[in-house]
Design a protein around this motif. Structure first.
Motif, PDB file in Angstrom:
ATOM      1  N   LEU A   1       0.255  -3.157 -22.338  1.00 29.30           N
ATOM      2  CA  LEU A   1      -0.699  -2.671 -21.332  1.00 29.30           C
ATOM      3  C   LEU A   1       0.029  -2.164 -20.093  1.00 29.30           C
ATOM      4  O   LEU A   1      -0.415  -1.228 -19.438  1.00 29.30           O
ATOM      5  CB  LEU A   1      -1.672  -3.791 -20.959  1.00 29.30           C
ATOM      6  CG  LEU A   1      -2.701  -4.156 -22.020  1.00 29.30           C
ATOM      7  CD1 LEU A   1      -3.446  -5.433 -21.624  1.00 29.30           C
ATOM      8  CD2 LEU A   1      -3.701  -3.016 -22.219  1.00 29.30           C
ATOM      9  N   GLY A   2       1.152  -2.787 -19.753  1.00 25.32           N
ATOM     10  CA  GLY A   2       2.018  -2.286 -18.683  1.00 25.32           C
ATOM     11  C   GLY A   2       1.551  -2.634 -17.285  1.00 25.32           C
ATOM     12  O   GLY A   2       2.244  -3.291 -16.532  1.00 25.32           O
ATOM     13  N   GLY A   3       0.376  -2.196 -16.932  1.00 21.23           N
ATOM     14  CA  GLY A   3      -0.130  -2.433 -15.590  1.00 21.23           C
ATOM     15  C   GLY A   3      -0.993  -1.286 -15.121  1.00 21.23           C
ATOM     16  O   GLY A   3      -1.131  -0.264 -15.808  1.00 21.23           O
ATOM     17  N   VAL A   4      -1.583  -1.451 -13.957  1.00 22.74           N
ATOM     18  CA  VAL A   4      -2.423  -0.412 -13.366  1.00 22.74           C
ATOM     19  C   VAL A   4      -2.057  -0.256 -11.900  1.00 22.74           C
ATOM     20  O   VAL A   4      -1.567  -1.189 -11.258  1.00 22.74           O
ATOM     21  CB  VAL A   4      -3.928  -0.742 -13.495  1.00 22.74           C
ATOM     22  CG1 VAL A   4      -4.362  -0.741 -14.948  1.00 22.74           C
ATOM     23  CG2 VAL A   4      -4.243  -2.096 -12.849  1.00 22.74           C
ATOM     24  N   ALA A   5      -2.261   0.927 -11.386  1.00 22.83           N
ATOM     25  CA  ALA A   5      -1.982   1.201  -9.973  1.00 22.83           C
ATOM     26  C   ALA A   5      -2.950   2.262  -9.472  1.00 22.83           C
ATOM     27  O   ALA A   5      -3.420   3.098 -10.245  1.00 22.83           O
ATOM     28  CB  ALA A   5      -0.537   1.667  -9.780  1.00 22.83           C
ATOM     29  N   GLY A   6      -3.248   2.194  -8.198  1.00 27.86           N
ATOM     30  CA  GLY A   6      -4.142   3.170  -7.594  1.00 27.86           C
ATOM     31  C   GLY A   6      -3.725   3.487  -6.176  1.00 27.86           C
ATOM     32  O   GLY A   6      -2.998   2.724  -5.535  1.00 27.86           O
ATOM     33  N   ASN A   7      -4.165   4.625  -5.702  1.00 28.23           N
ATOM     34  CA  ASN A   7      -3.809   5.074  -4.356  1.00 28.23           C
ATOM     35  C   ASN A   7      -4.961   5.898  -3.781  1.00 28.23           C
ATOM     36  O   ASN A   7      -5.529   6.740  -4.474  1.00 28.23           O
ATOM     37  CB  ASN A   7      -2.518   5.904  -4.399  1.00 28.23           C
ATOM     38  CG  ASN A   7      -2.139   6.454  -3.046  1.00 28.23           C
ATOM     39  OD1 ASN A   7      -2.618   7.502  -2.629  1.00 28.23           O
ATOM     40  ND2 ASN A   7      -1.273   5.750  -2.354  1.00 28.23           N
ATOM     41  N   VAL A   8      -5.313   5.628  -2.540  1.00 28.79           N
ATOM     42  CA  VAL A   8      -6.334   6.402  -1.835  1.00 28.79           C
ATOM     43  C   VAL A   8      -5.721   6.863  -0.521  1.00 28.79           C
ATOM     44  O   VAL A   8      -5.217   6.047   0.261  1.00 28.79           O
ATOM     45  CB  VAL A   8      -7.600   5.564  -1.555  1.00 28.79           C
ATOM     46  CG1 VAL A   8      -8.623   6.407  -0.800  1.00 28.79           C
ATOM     47  CG2 VAL A   8      -8.195   5.045  -2.848  1.00 28.79           C
TER      48      VAL A   8
ATOM     49  N   ASP B   1       2.862   1.031 -22.095  1.00 26.05           N
ATOM     50  CA  ASP B   1       4.240   1.133 -22.565  1.00 26.05           C
ATOM     51  C   ASP B   1       4.252   1.093 -24.095  1.00 26.05           C
ATOM     52  O   ASP B   1       4.013   0.045 -24.697  1.00 26.05           O
ATOM     53  CB  ASP B   1       5.068  -0.029 -22.015  1.00 26.05           C
ATOM     54  CG  ASP B   1       6.555   0.106 -22.347  1.00 26.05           C
ATOM     55  OD1 ASP B   1       6.910   1.060 -23.062  1.00 26.05           O
ATOM     56  OD2 ASP B   1       7.337  -0.744 -21.877  1.00 26.05           O
ATOM     57  N   PRO B   2       4.532   2.223 -24.761  1.00 22.51           N
ATOM     58  CA  PRO B   2       4.536   2.236 -26.230  1.00 22.51           C
ATOM     59  C   PRO B   2       5.623   1.359 -26.835  1.00 22.51           C
ATOM     60  O   PRO B   2       5.570   1.026 -28.021  1.00 22.51           O
ATOM     61  CB  PRO B   2       4.773   3.713 -26.558  1.00 22.51           C
ATOM     62  CG  PRO B   2       5.411   4.289 -25.342  1.00 22.51           C
ATOM     63  CD  PRO B   2       4.853   3.535 -24.195  1.00 22.51           C
ATOM     64  N   GLU B   3       6.605   0.962 -26.015  1.00 25.37           N
ATOM     65  CA  GLU B   3       7.681   0.095 -26.495  1.00 25.37           C
ATOM     66  C   GLU B   3       7.428  -1.357 -26.127  1.00 25.37           C
ATOM     67  O   GLU B   3       8.338  -2.189 -26.210  1.00 25.37           O
ATOM     68  CB  GLU B   3       9.023   0.542 -25.890  1.00 25.37           C
ATOM     69  CG  GLU B   3       9.355   2.015 -26.099  1.00 25.37           C
ATOM     70  CD  GLU B   3       9.487   2.357 -27.576  1.00 25.37           C
ATOM     71  OE1 GLU B   3       9.946   1.482 -28.342  1.00 25.37           O
ATOM     72  OE2 GLU B   3       9.122   3.490 -27.951  1.00 25.37           O
ATOM     73  N   GLY B   4       6.200  -1.672 -25.726  1.00 26.34           N
ATOM     74  CA  GLY B   4       5.909  -3.026 -25.248  1.00 26.34           C
ATOM     75  C   GLY B   4       5.899  -4.095 -26.311  1.00 26.34           C
ATOM     76  O   GLY B   4       6.028  -5.282 -25.992  1.00 26.34           O
ATOM     77  N   GLY B   5       5.712  -3.727 -27.566  1.00 30.38           N
ATOM     78  CA  GLY B   5       5.754  -4.726 -28.629  1.00 30.38           C
ATOM     79  C   GLY B   5       4.494  -4.833 -29.451  1.00 30.38           C
ATOM     80  O   GLY B   5       4.517  -5.390 -30.554  1.00 30.38           O
TER      81      GLY B   5
ATOM     82  N   ALA C   1      -0.895  -0.089 -28.572  1.00 34.22           N
ATOM     83  CA  ALA C   1      -0.375   1.152 -27.983  1.00 34.22           C
ATOM     84  C   ALA C   1      -0.984   2.365 -28.668  1.00 34.22           C
ATOM     85  O   ALA C   1      -1.305   3.370 -28.018  1.00 34.22           O
ATOM     86  CB  ALA C   1       1.149   1.181 -28.096  1.00 34.22           C
ATOM     87  N   SER C   2      -1.146   2.307 -29.993  1.00 33.60           N
ATOM     88  CA  SER C   2      -1.727   3.422 -30.734  1.00 33.60           C
ATOM     89  C   SER C   2      -3.157   3.685 -30.308  1.00 33.60           C
ATOM     90  O   SER C   2      -3.582   4.846 -30.187  1.00 33.60           O
ATOM     91  CB  SER C   2      -1.672   3.125 -32.232  1.00 33.60           C
ATOM     92  OG  SER C   2      -2.284   4.155 -32.982  1.00 33.60           O
ATOM     93  N   ILE C   3      -3.919   2.613 -30.058  1.00 34.18           N
ATOM     94  CA  ILE C   3      -5.306   2.781 -29.609  1.00 34.18           C
ATOM     95  C   ILE C   3      -5.351   3.372 -28.206  1.00 34.18           C
ATOM     96  O   ILE C   3      -6.092   4.310 -27.918  1.00 34.18           O
ATOM     97  CB  ILE C   3      -6.043   1.427 -29.652  1.00 34.18           C
ATOM     98  CG1 ILE C   3      -6.224   0.968 -31.098  1.00 34.18           C
ATOM     99  CG2 ILE C   3      -7.388   1.521 -28.953  1.00 34.18           C
ATOM    100  CD1 ILE C   3      -6.806  -0.421 -31.231  1.00 34.18           C
ATOM    101  N   LEU C   4      -4.525   2.815 -27.321  1.00 39.26           N
ATOM    102  CA  LEU C   4      -4.563   3.236 -25.913  1.00 39.26           C
ATOM    103  C   LEU C   4      -4.018   4.642 -25.714  1.00 39.26           C
ATOM    104  O   LEU C   4      -4.446   5.366 -24.808  1.00 39.26           O
ATOM    105  CB  LEU C   4      -3.782   2.246 -25.056  1.00 39.26           C
ATOM    106  CG  LEU C   4      -4.327   0.818 -24.996  1.00 39.26           C
ATOM    107  CD1 LEU C   4      -3.391  -0.081 -24.211  1.00 39.26           C
ATOM    108  CD2 LEU C   4      -5.721   0.795 -24.375  1.00 39.26           C
ATOM    109  N   LEU C   5      -3.056   5.024 -26.551  1.00 38.91           N
ATOM    110  CA  LEU C   5      -2.419   6.341 -26.406  1.00 38.91           C
ATOM    111  C   LEU C   5      -2.864   7.296 -27.506  1.00 38.91           C
ATOM    112  O   LEU C   5      -2.116   8.181 -27.909  1.00 38.91           O
ATOM    113  CB  LEU C   5      -0.897   6.195 -26.432  1.00 38.91           C
ATOM    114  CG  LEU C   5      -0.291   5.319 -25.335  1.00 38.91           C
ATOM    115  CD1 LEU C   5       1.196   5.145 -25.540  1.00 38.91           C
ATOM    116  CD2 LEU C   5      -0.581   5.919 -23.966  1.00 38.91           C
ATOM    117  N   CYS C   6      -4.073   7.145 -27.960  1.00 34.90           N
ATOM    118  CA  CYS C   6      -4.602   7.936 -29.078  1.00 34.90           C
ATOM    119  C   CYS C   6      -4.396   9.433 -28.833  1.00 34.90           C
ATOM    120  O   CYS C   6      -4.970  10.018 -27.909  1.00 34.90           O
ATOM    121  CB  CYS C   6      -6.078   7.623 -29.267  1.00 34.90           C
ATOM    122  SG  CYS C   6      -6.847   8.550 -30.598  1.00 34.90           S
TER     123      CYS C   6
END
Length: 343
Positions: free
Chosen positions: A280-287, A303-307, A312-317
Motif C-alpha cells: 500500500l506504501g502510504g498516502v500524502a496530500g497537499n493543499v 509499491d509493486p515491490e512491496g511483497g 499490487a495488481s488490483i491497485l495498479l490495474c
C-alpha cells in the motif's frame, strides 16, 4: 501543575508551527515517521491574511454568545444532552487562567498573539525499531521578529517550569543543550533550538537525532523514506501537507510482530499484514494557494515491490479506467473519479 504543563505543551507546539526555506524540514525530521502534518506559510500566501482576520474577531463576545446559547439549550433540554457543553466552555477558560496564574510571563503572548505561523512547520509522529512508544516531534523555523518571540516564549516556559519544579534536567547533543520540562510524572517535553530551528520532542533519543540532522549528520531522516521522495517529486512545496507512511508502519510491525506471534499461523498473519502495508506504501496530500485559486493534490504511493503481488495488481490495474466527466456542468469546482475493482 498538570494543567499548566498541558497548557504549556499546547502553547509551545502552537508556537512551533513555523518553517524555513533553507533546508526542508523533512531533512531534519526523525526517520521512522509514520504520520506528519506540515504547514508552510509565505508572505504571499493568503492564509496569513485569513489568520489575521480570524485573530481580530471579537472572540470575547463570541464566547459569551455561544455560552448563552448553550445555557438556553441546556435549560430547555429534558434529556440533559447539552449539560457537558457548559462544563467544556468553563474548562477551556479556566485552563488559560490557570496557565497565566502558574506562569504570568505567558500573558503577553496570549494577549498579543502567539507566534503560530512563521516560515515553515512540521509535526511528526514516529516510532523507533527499539521502542514501541510513539514519539511526537514538532519542528519550526522562524525568521525576523517571529524568531525572537519564539525564543522569548521558550525562555518563559523554561523559567516557569524551573520556578515550579526546581532545576530542570538537560540533555546535551554536541553543542546543543535540550531542556526537559516535567518531573517524570507527566509526559516529558523536551525543548531546544539549533540556529533558527526550534525543536519540541517527547522522546529523548528521537529529539537528539533531530539535533544531529540539523547540524549536518548524514543519518537517515524522514526525507529518506520512499513516500517523502515521491512527495518531493510530485508536489510543489508550500501550503498544508499531510502524509501517512504505511511502509514505516510495516517496519514497526515487522520488528515487534514476533512478540505477539508465537504460533505459525500468527506469524503468517503478521508477514501478510507487513506485505500489505509495504505494498500500500502510504498516502500524502497537499493543499496550497496558487494564482488560479486553491489547489489540492494527493497521491497513493503503491509499491509493486512491496511483497503482496495480488494486492499490487488490483491497485495498479493497467486495464482499469474511469469515464470522462461528461455529465458534470462546466462550472464545477472539482471532479473526482475512482475505479473500484470489485472482484
Amino acid at each position: 501543575m498538570k494543567h499548566w504543563i498541558l497548557a504549556s505543551v499546547v502553547t509551545v507546539m502552537a508556537a512551533s508551527l513555523s518553517p524555513a526555506r533553507a533546508q526542508p524540514l523533512a531533512d531534519v525530521a526523525p526517520s521512522g515517521t509514520i504520520l506528519s502534518l506540515g504547514l508552510a506559510s509565505y508572505d504571499e500566501f493568503y492564509a496569513n491574511d485569513l489568520l489575521s482576520d480570524i485573530a481580530s474577531l471579537d472572540w470575547e463576545q463570541a464566547v459569551a454568545t455561544a455560552t448563552q446559547l448553550v445555557e438556553y439549550a441546556a435549560a430547555n433540554d429534558p434529556g440533559g444532552d447539552f449539560d457537558d457543553f457548559d462544563d467544556i466552555f468553563e474548562e477551556i477558560g479556566s485552563a488559560f487562567d490557570e496557565a497565566i496564574v502558574a506562569c504570568p510571563g505567558l500573558e503577553p503572548f496570549f494577549s498579543n498573539g502567539l507566534p503560530i505561523v512563521g516560515d515553515e512547520s512540521l509535526l511528526t509522529v514516529s516510532m523507533s525499531p527499539f521502542s514501541p512508544m510513539p514519539a511526537i516531534t514538532a519542528l519550526s523555523r522562524f525568521s525576523g521578529d517571529m524568531a525572537s518571540r519564539a525564543s522569548d516564549l521558550q525562555a518563559v516556559l523554561v523559567g516557569c517550569a524551573e520556578a515550579e519544579l526546581g532545576e530542570l534536567p538537560t540533555l546535551q547533543e554536541g553543542d546543543t543543550t535540550l531542556v526537559v520540562l516535567g518531573d517524570g510524572s507527566d509526559l516529558p517535553l523536551i525543548v531546544g533550538s539549533v540556529d533558527d530551528l526550534f525543536i519540541i520532542g517527547s522522546e529523548p533519543e528521537t529529539t537528539r537525532s533531530v539535533v544531529r540532522l540539523a547540524t549536518g549528520s548524514d543519518e537517515a531522516s524522514m526525507a529518506s523514506s520512499r513516500l517523502s521522495q515521491l512527495v518531493t517529486e510530485n508536489f510543489t512545496a508550500g501550503g498544508l501537507s499531510l502524509s501517512l507512511d504505511l511502509q514505516a508502519l510495516a517496519d514497526i510491525a515487522e520488528n515487534f510482530g514476533g512478540m505477539f506471534a508465537s504460533q505459525p499461523e500468527e506469524q503468517l498473519a503478521v508477514e501478510r499484514a507487513v506485505a500489505m502495508l509495504r505494498t500500500l506504501g502510504g498516502v500524502a496530500g497537499n493543499v496550497r494557494n496558487t494564482e488560479d485559486g486553491l489547489l489540492s493534490e494527493s497521491l497513493v504511493a503503491v509499491d509493486p515491490e512491496g511483497g503482496d503481488d495480488e494486492l499490487a495488481s488490483i491497485l495498479l490495474c493497467e486495464d482499469c479506467a474511469v469515464s470522462t466527466p461528461d455529465l458534470f456542468p462546466d462550472w464545477s469546482l472539482g471532479v473526482s473519479s475512482q475505479y473500484i475493482y470489485l472482484p
